[in-house]
Design an enzyme around this catalytic site. Structure first.
Site, PDB file in Angstrom:
ATOM      1  N   VAL A  30      37.486  50.607  51.775  1.00 49.55           N
ATOM      2  CA  VAL A  30      36.684  49.854  52.739  1.00 49.55           C
ATOM      3  C   VAL A  30      35.326  49.470  52.159  1.00 49.55           C
ATOM      4  O   VAL A  30      34.565  48.766  52.800  1.00 49.55           O
ATOM      5  CB  VAL A  30      36.481  50.624  54.060  1.00 49.55           C
ATOM      6  CG1 VAL A  30      37.801  50.829  54.755  1.00 49.55           C
ATOM      7  CG2 VAL A  30      35.784  51.935  53.827  1.00 49.55           C
ATOM      8  N   LYS A  32      33.148  51.881  50.325  1.00 43.98           N
ATOM      9  CA  LYS A  32      32.181  52.986  50.361  1.00 43.98           C
ATOM     10  C   LYS A  32      31.246  52.931  49.160  1.00 43.98           C
ATOM     11  O   LYS A  32      30.041  53.081  49.305  1.00 43.98           O
ATOM     12  CB  LYS A  32      32.902  54.337  50.321  1.00 43.98           C
ATOM     13  CG  LYS A  32      33.532  54.771  51.577  1.00 43.98           C
ATOM     14  CD  LYS A  32      34.084  56.167  51.436  1.00 43.98           C
ATOM     15  CE  LYS A  32      35.116  56.294  50.331  1.00 43.98           C
ATOM     16  NZ  LYS A  32      36.338  55.526  50.611  1.00 43.98           N
ATOM     17  N   THR A  33      31.856  52.744  47.993  1.00 42.43           N
ATOM     18  CA  THR A  33      31.051  52.783  46.774  1.00 42.43           C
ATOM     19  C   THR A  33      30.026  51.660  46.772  1.00 42.43           C
ATOM     20  O   THR A  33      28.852  51.884  46.468  1.00 42.43           O
ATOM     21  CB  THR A  33      31.954  52.687  45.534  1.00 42.43           C
ATOM     22  OG1 THR A  33      32.930  53.714  45.633  1.00 42.43           O
ATOM     23  CG2 THR A  33      31.168  52.861  44.276  1.00 42.43           C
ATOM     24  N   ASP A  56      34.243  61.252  44.690  1.00 40.46           N
ATOM     25  CA  ASP A  56      35.566  60.642  44.795  1.00 40.46           C
ATOM     26  C   ASP A  56      36.305  60.867  43.475  1.00 40.46           C
ATOM     27  O   ASP A  56      35.765  60.593  42.419  1.00 40.46           O
ATOM     28  CB  ASP A  56      35.364  59.140  45.037  1.00 40.46           C
ATOM     29  CG  ASP A  56      36.626  58.494  45.544  1.00 40.46           C
ATOM     30  OD1 ASP A  56      37.704  59.017  45.236  1.00 40.46           O
ATOM     31  OD2 ASP A  56      36.520  57.486  46.244  1.00 40.46           O
ATOM     32  N   ASN A 266      32.497  46.558  57.197  1.00 40.80           N
ATOM     33  CA  ASN A 266      32.503  45.812  55.951  1.00 40.80           C
ATOM     34  C   ASN A 266      33.539  44.696  55.977  1.00 40.80           C
ATOM     35  O   ASN A 266      34.399  44.658  56.852  1.00 40.80           O
ATOM     36  CB  ASN A 266      32.832  46.789  54.812  1.00 40.80           C
ATOM     37  CG  ASN A 266      31.906  46.592  53.652  1.00 40.80           C
ATOM     38  OD1 ASN A 266      31.375  45.513  53.456  1.00 40.80           O
ATOM     39  ND2 ASN A 266      31.706  47.634  52.878  1.00 40.80           N
TER      40      ASN A 266
END
Lengths: 335, 217
Positions: A30, A32-33, A56, A266
């Site tokens: 989604v 996150k990074t 992760d 996002n």
């Protein structure tokens, strides 16, 4: 909250100077990074020093910044106050033990013949590998003095176990130290009769080490539960499963008393009104439906940040910086 | 004296009743009766049933709402549901521990009312004759057995009397059960016979089939 209306941006987090730990989490894929990198860049503008940690197992920080990161904190190119590191929660235990040095290795050696057996036993506990790497991180982070630490966490299940860990560990260690105060003298007299522990170690030293570990964990645990010091940013996309997971995650975080008041939605599509892309319009309609649900459910108590889907991959310093602007200044869709 | 005779009989009767009803059932009945009283436990039992109904209602409501189309509503219901479930589990666990101690108390009371009371009576009245047998009716050794262990010779001791009571109660009880089952099975037996006859009219009867199966063996 000073005002009743929650801003649709992460500005409140950037301006909340007391924050020390920020977790960024959500389902896999989604963004996150990207979000955590962007948030780190924004924070770096307002803080003295920022550390970005990825827990992760599929490390993406290196990809996002086009720079190789390792187990030690390293400055991100182009910044003088933003560092990043990647820790592997599934890294081999032996590796960690070796890296842990005197603490862990000696403790195991100190148990003599029992050491190997205890080691096998201890590492068959589920989640202990993550726990070990977490302890490792805490040790490092405590020695380095960063103003704010951002965790780019693994997909949902992992995250929650990671956050739960300090509580579990603290309980276990408290029990252990209670036992050791009760039986310590007896053990010591037995061990004294046969000339101390095999490693030439003192039982009291061992217990003192454990006690200090417990104190560290207790401190961190307390900080995690303090909404002034810790917050959790949920990243999601406007789809049913992501919505469902987000709700579940928020409920679980509430049960652990971990503050969360920001949601980043996002990959939203904002097609122009006169476009002829059928797929885009259909997708937009579906996203609208779930976005409305997000607004209805969380609009009152959360900073709901809407991020657009860009036409290019967000990689490299410049693109990340451009993207990160959208976290603090809400995106204006083209008319 | 008559009252003592009756008392021993009643004690035996209660023992027999308890043993035929069963330990679990007695505990259950006592628990239900106890919760009819205005106690704290009965309040939480009422609360528990109320929560149980609430959970069922919420489950129904949640099933009626589509999670895909109205997630916000569904999620709110889900939060309420989770809250109530947590409360329910809390009450249930505290109630179950109360129930355990209650069961222990009931077991103790039951023991006192039956075995304990019998022991007490038998020890206290061990030298008392329950009633006298007319002299010369029975030979000496029978009289000796009847007065066993401490009652004066020629009388019936409390031990023998309670044993007699219990065997009579058992016998009468079995007879009643037998008569009851005979009466009910006769009715159902007639019914099954009727159905068998009907089955014969339409095809090979079950008894014929059974006979065939036996022959095969």
């Amino acid at each position: 909250m000073e005002d009743d209306i929650m801003e649709p941006s992460l500005e409140s987090i950037v301006n909340q100077k007391t924050l020390r730990w920020i977790f960024v989490g959500g389902k896999g894929g989604v963004g996150k990074t990207t979000t955590s990198c962007s948030l780190a860049i924004q924070l770096a503008k307002h803080r003295k020093s920022v550390l970005l940690i990825s827990t992760d197992p599929a490390h993406n920080l290196s990809d996002a910044f086009n720079q190789k990161f390792g187990k030690d904190a390293r400055l991100v190119e182009g910044f003088d106050n933003l560092s990043a590191m990647e820790i592997d929660p599934n890294g081999s235990i032996q590796d960690l033990l070796a890296a842990g040095g005197d603490g862990t290795e000696d403790a195991m050696a100190g148990l003599g013949g029992m050491g190997n057996m205890m080691q096998d036993l201890a590492f068959s506990i589920p989640g202990v590998d993550e726990a070990m790497s977490f302890a490792e991180v805490l040790k490092q982070v405590k020695s380095l003095s960063y103003e704010v630490i951002i965790f780019d966490t693994a997909p949902t299940g992992h995250t929650l176990r990671f956050l739960q860990f300090p509580t579990v560990m603290e309980k276990a260690l408290a029990k252990l130290s209670q036992l050791s105060t009760q039986f310590g003298p007896m053990l010591n007299s037995v061990l004294g009769a046969r000339g101390g522990l095999p490693g030439g170690q003192n039982l009291d030293d061992l217990l003192a080490k454990m006690e200090s570990l417990r104190e560290t964990i207790a401190e961190v645990n307390q900080q995690f539960k303090d909404p002034d010091m810790t917050t959790f940013v949920c990243v999601c996309i406007a789809e049913f499963l992501s919505l469902y997971e987000t709700e579940r995650m928020i409920q679980e975080l509430t049960s652990y008393n971990i503050d969360t008041h920001s949601i980043v939605v996002n990959q939203l599509l904002f097609p122009a009104a006169d476009n002829h892309c059928e797929q885009c319009n259909a997708r937009r309609k579906m996203q609208k439906k779930y976005l409305d649900q997000y607004e209805e459910l969380y609009g009152d108590d959360f900073n709901l940040v809407r991020m657009p889907l860009l036409v290019e991959e967000v990689r490299g310093k410049e693109k990340l910086e451009k993207f990160s602007e959208l976290l603090v200044k809400p995106y204006q869709p083209p008319q | 004296m008559i009252s003592l005779l009756l008392l021993v009989f009643l004690v035996q009767l209660t023992t027999q009743l308890f043993s035929s009803v069963g330990v679990a059932t007695t505990n259950e009945i006592a628990w239900i009766l106890y919760n009819k009283l205005p106690t704290k436990t009965s309040q939480s039992v009422q609360e528990q049933t109320k929560l149980q109904r609430e959970i069922l209602r919420m489950k129904k409501e949640m099933n009626a709402v589509s999670a895909q189309d109205e997630f916000a509503r569904w999620a709110r219901l889900r939060r309420q549901h989770d809250d109530v479930v947590a409360k329910y589990e809390n009450i249930s666990s505290s109630l179950s521990s109360t129930k355990t101690s209650f069961d222990r108390t009931v077991a103790l009371l039951r023991w006192i009312a039956t075995t304990g009371l019998r022991f007490l009576l038998q020890t206290y009245y061990q030298r008392e004759p329950m009633f006298w047998i007319p002299a010369g009716w029975l030979p000496y050794y029978v009289e000796w057995i009847l007065s066993f262990p401490r009652a004066p010779l020629g009388s019936v001791s409390i031990q023998v009397w309670s044993m007699a009571c219990s065997s009579i109660i058992t016998l009468v009880g079995e007879a009643l059960v037998g008569v009851w089952s005979l009466a009910t099975s006769k009715k159902s037996g007639m019914q099954s016979k009727g159905s068998a006859r009907r089955a014969q009219a339409y095809g090979p009867s079950s008894s014929a089939r059974q006979a065939a199966a036996k022959k095969d063996q």
